[in-house]
Motif scaffolding. Structure first.
Motif, PDB file in Angstrom:
ATOM      1  N   GLN A  77      17.006  31.117 -12.746  1.00 41.49           N
ATOM      2  CA  GLN A  77      15.773  31.656 -12.177  1.00 41.49           C
ATOM      3  C   GLN A  77      15.570  31.088 -10.774  1.00 41.49           C
ATOM      4  O   GLN A  77      15.474  29.876 -10.595  1.00 41.49           O
ATOM      5  N   GLN A 126      14.028  29.749  -7.363  1.00 39.32           N
ATOM      6  CA  GLN A 126      12.819  29.030  -6.959  1.00 39.32           C
ATOM      7  C   GLN A 126      12.619  29.306  -5.473  1.00 39.32           C
ATOM      8  O   GLN A 126      13.586  29.330  -4.714  1.00 39.32           O
ATOM      9  N   ALA A 153      17.512  27.157  -7.830  1.00 45.15           N
ATOM     10  CA  ALA A 153      17.333  27.878  -9.089  1.00 45.15           C
ATOM     11  C   ALA A 153      17.287  26.888 -10.244  1.00 45.15           C
ATOM     12  O   ALA A 153      17.761  25.761 -10.126  1.00 45.15           O
ATOM     13  N   GLU A 154      16.707  27.339 -11.352  1.00 47.40           N
ATOM     14  CA  GLU A 154      16.748  26.569 -12.592  1.00 47.40           C
ATOM     15  C   GLU A 154      17.724  27.244 -13.550  1.00 47.40           C
ATOM     16  O   GLU A 154      17.653  28.452 -13.769  1.00 47.40           O
ATOM     17  N   ASP A 202       9.027  18.044 -16.125  1.00 47.08           N
ATOM     18  CA  ASP A 202       8.851  19.432 -16.562  1.00 47.08           C
ATOM     19  C   ASP A 202       7.592  19.567 -17.418  1.00 47.08           C
ATOM     20  O   ASP A 202       7.145  18.594 -18.026  1.00 47.08           O
ATOM     21  N   LYS A 213       6.600  19.748 -12.135  1.00 45.24           N
ATOM     22  CA  LYS A 213       6.501  21.168 -12.439  1.00 45.24           C
ATOM     23  C   LYS A 213       5.256  21.428 -13.275  1.00 45.24           C
ATOM     24  O   LYS A 213       5.137  20.932 -14.398  1.00 45.24           O
ATOM     25  N   VAL A 249       6.321  22.221  -8.098  1.00 48.19           N
ATOM     26  CA  VAL A 249       6.790  23.564  -8.442  1.00 48.19           C
ATOM     27  C   VAL A 249       5.792  24.160  -9.436  1.00 48.19           C
ATOM     28  O   VAL A 249       5.460  23.521 -10.439  1.00 48.19           O
ATOM     29  N   GLU A 271       5.300  26.870 -12.279  1.00 50.94           N
ATOM     30  CA  GLU A 271       6.115  27.689 -13.174  1.00 50.94           C
ATOM     31  C   GLU A 271       5.346  28.913 -13.633  1.00 50.94           C
ATOM     32  O   GLU A 271       4.126  28.863 -13.773  1.00 50.94           O
ATOM     33  N   PHE A 304       6.587  24.930  -4.144  1.00 49.36           N
ATOM     34  CA  PHE A 304       7.579  25.893  -4.633  1.00 49.36           C
ATOM     35  C   PHE A 304       7.047  26.664  -5.830  1.00 49.36           C
ATOM     36  O   PHE A 304       6.181  26.173  -6.552  1.00 49.36           O
ATOM     37  N   GLN A 318       8.278  29.483  -9.146  1.00 48.58           N
ATOM     38  CA  GLN A 318       9.256  30.301  -9.846  1.00 48.58           C
ATOM     39  C   GLN A 318       8.495  31.120 -10.882  1.00 48.58           C
ATOM     40  O   GLN A 318       7.447  30.709 -11.364  1.00 48.58           O
TER      41      GLN A 318
END
Ligand code: C2E
Ligand code: CA
Ligand code: CA
Ligand code: CA
Length: 282
Positions: free
Chosen positions: A44, A46, A57-58, A184, A205, A239, A241, A259, A261
Motif C-alpha cells: 500500500q 504511503q 509503501a507498507e 503501529d 501510525k 502516518v 492509516e 504521511f 495511506q
C-alpha cells in the motif's frame, strides 16, 4: 451438544465446532504453504500529505490457498504466531519486501529521480523472540544492497506488552543499524504513551479507528490533533492509516500530519501495480 437450560454451560456448541474446524484446516494448510508459493505480498503506497508524493509503501501479506481460498492476515497471522510458522513466513516477508524495494528504487534511478522510497514491514511478537531476526535482516539488507534507513519495522503494543527485559536491547540495536521503528495501531492499546517514552520509535501510525471519525466527531479530531502535536514534539513523524476521503486528507493536512495511506489513494497493490502507481487527484 444441546442447550440444557439457561445456566448450563455446554462446552461444544455447533458454532464452536465450526470455529475449531476452520482453525484446524488453516493450520493444516499452512504447513507447506510457503513451499507451495501460496503467500504473496501486496503493497500500500504511503504519501506525503503536503506535496502528495509517494514516499514508500507498507508490505501486507496475502495468502491464497487452493482448498480454503483467500485467508485474511488478521485470521492466519495469529495462528502462525501460535504454531511458530510466523518465523519462516516473516523471513519470506522481509526478503520479498526488500527485493521489491530494491527494484522500485532502481526504477526511480533509471527515471533520473533521486527520491528513495521506504518499505514498511510488519513484525509480530514472536519474531522478536527469534534471536536470529536481527542478523537475518542485516544479511538481507547487505545481500540486496539496500540501506537500512529505507526499511521501517512496524510493531504494535503486543510486542512490547509481553516484552522480556531484552526487548529494549533489540529495539536499540535496530535503531543503531539505522532501521526505522514505527509504532503501529497507535491509540488502540493500553499504555502507548509510556511505550513512546521508553523505546526509540521514529514513526507513529494513528489507527484507522480514529481517522475514520475525524471529519464527523470533534473528539476524534481533537485526539488526532493532539497526537500529531505530541509526536512532533517527541521528534516522531506521523502516518495516518485508513484515509478514505478527500475531506479526511484535507483535514489531516491542516493538522500537520506528515504521511497518509488508505483507500483514498490506493488499496494494497500487487508488485507490478505498485511499480506503475502514481497518485490521482480527485
Ligand atoms: P495493519 O498493519 O494495521 O494494516 C493495515 C490494514 O488496513 C491492512 O489490512 C490494510 O489493507 C487495511 N487498510 C488500508 N487502508 C485502508 C482503508 O482506507 N480502509 C480500510 N477499511 N482498510 C484499510 P490487511 O492487509 O487485511 O492486514 C490486516 C493486519 O494483518 C495488519 O494490520 C497487520 O496487523 C497484519 N499483517 C498483514 N501483513 C502482515 C505481515 O506481513 N506480518 C505481520 N506480522 N502482520 C501482518
Ligand atoms: Ca501495519
Ligand atoms: Ca495499523
Ligand atoms: Ca491493525
Amino acid at each position: 451438544a444441546k442447550a440444557l437450560g439457561r445456566n448450563t454451560y455446554s462446552f461444544f456448541t455447533p458454532q464452536m465446532n465450526v470455529v475449531i474446524q476452520r482453525r484446524l484446516a488453516i493450520e493444516e494448510q499452512m504447513h507447506g504453504a510457503l513451499q507451495r508459493n501460496e503467500f504473496e505480498l501486496h503493497y500500500q503506497p504511503q504519501l506525503d500529505v503536503k506535496n502528495k508524493h509517494v514516499t514508500g509503501a507498507e508490505a501486507l501479506l496475502r495468502w491464497y490457498n487452493p482448498v480454503l481460498g483467500n485467508i485474511p492476515p488478521d485470521e492466519f497471522i495469529p495462528i502462525a504466531e501460535h504454531n511458530g510458522l510466523i518465523i519462516s513466513i516473516g523471513k519470506f516477508v522481509i526478503k520479498q519486501a526488500l527485493q521489491l524495494l530494491k527494484k522500485w528504487q532502481n526504477q526511480c534511478l533509471n527515471k533520473g529521480q533521486h527520491h528513495k522510497y521506504t518499505m514498511a514491514v510488519n513484525l509480530s511478537p514472536s519474531q522478536f523472540r527469534d534471536t536470529a531476526l536481527l542478523s537475518f535482516i542485516k544479511d538481507t539488507l547487505s545481500e540486496l544492497d539496500v540501506k537500512a534507513k529505507y526499511l521501517e519495522l512496524e510493531i504494535t503494543e503486543g510486542v512490547l506488552m509481553n516484552a522480556k527485559l531484552n526487548i529494549n536491547d533489540t529495539l536499540q540495536e535496530i535503531t543503531k543499524l539505522g532501521i526505522k521503528l514505527s509504532m503501529d495501531d497507535f491509540g488502540t492499546g493500553y499504555s502507548s504513551l509510556s511505550y513512546l517514552r521508553q523505546y526509540p520509535f521514529n514513526v507513529l501510525k494513528i489507527d484507522r479507528m480514529f481517522i475514520n471519525g475525524i471529519t464527523s466527531k470533534k473528539e476524534d479530531c481533537n485526539l488526532v490533533k493532539a497526537t500529531i502535536a505530541m509526536s512532533h514534539s517527541l521528534g516522531l513523524t506521523v502516518v495516518a492509516e485508513g484515509v478514505e476521503t478527500k475531506e479526511q486528507l484535507v483535514l489531516l493536512g491542516e493538522l500537520n500530519c506528515d504521511f497518509v495511506q488508505g483507500y483514498y489513494f490506493s488499496k494494497p497493490l500487487p508488485e507490478e501495480l505498485l511499480l506503475d502507481f502514481s497518485p490521482r487527484f480527485l
